[in-house]
Design a protein around this motif. Structure first.
Motif: not given
Length: 238
Positions: A6, A24-25, A28, A30-31, A33-34
């Motif tokens: 994460t 963040i975009a 996300q 790339q799958g 978790p953030v």
């Protein structure tokens, strides 16, 4: 079976977690978790303890990413057991026992220092404490020279102040001594002298990427480049 870490994004002074929106975009997409928690900006020890508590409550491995002052925090909070990597973005990389002021003092001061505006805030049972922001008229050139003017006006109005005492507190640990690290040096940074960023990253043995024309707000202006460095860390620690 591998576990994707994460990514925990820690913003710096004069900003908030919204500055990570583009990054963040990308993550996300790339799958990965953030999360991007709020940084209290009240002092090195207390802020680092907060970041450490966030990391410790995440199930599985964590990569801490720190922008600017956030780099000092992940240096300390990175000692948390489940932290597997550190990523510095236009950031301070402290040594144990070193303060922001001491690290900065090794190099010529950036334009930020002469463009700080002092405010006060109440402290229970004591005199008011001092906090600082960047003067609004100087904010675009100092913090975000490669960001569109309409965006910088909003960032300047929404900036969050840093407690002045944070510049003198010393780091209780240097997690880069035992955890792998990556660093992005913003070559046109006017908030932190790029030499400060480069020196700290080299001292830590970080994998370094330099973006020649990047301002301090590189996560806003070049989110793909920032995300790619973070993804390098994710791949290396998965």
């Amino acid at each position: 079976m591998t576990t994707t870490p994460t990514v925990v994004l820690i913003h710096g002074a004069f900003a908030d977690a919204a500055g990570w929106s583009g990054v963040i975009a990308e993550l996300q997409g790339q799958g990965v978790p953030v999360i991007a928690p709020p940084n209290p900006l009240r002092g090195l020890a207390s802020d680092a303890a907060y970041v450490a508590s966030v990391a410790a409550q995440i199930d599985g491995p964590v990569i801490l990413v720190g922008h600017s002052y956030g780099g000092a925090l992940i240096t300390v909070a990175g000692a948390t057991e489940n932290v597997v990597g550190l990523v510095y973005v236009a950031a301070y990389v402290l040594e144990e026992g070193e303060s922001l002021g001491e690290l900065q003092g090794r190099f010529p001061l950036s334009p930020l220092v002469s463009n700080l505006k002092e405010w006060t805030y109440p402290v229970p049972g004591g005199d008011p404490a001092v906090e600082v922001t960047i003067a609004e008229d100087a904010f675009p050139s100092v913090f975000a020279a490669d960001v569109p003017a309409d965006v910088t006006r909003i960032l300047a109005a929404a900036q969050r102040p840093l407690a002045a005492a944070a510049f003198e507190e010393t780091a209780a640990a240097a997690a880069w001594r035992t955890k792998p690290s990556w660093a992005l040096v913003a070559g046109a940074d006017e908030a932190i002298n790029p030499e400060v960023e480069r020196f700290g990253a080299q001292r830590a043995g970080a994998t370094i990427v330099e973006l020649d024309g990047a301002s301090h707000a590189v996560a806003v202006s070049q989110p793909k480049a920032v995300a790619e460095l973070i993804l390098d860390a994710v791949r290396a620690t998965s």
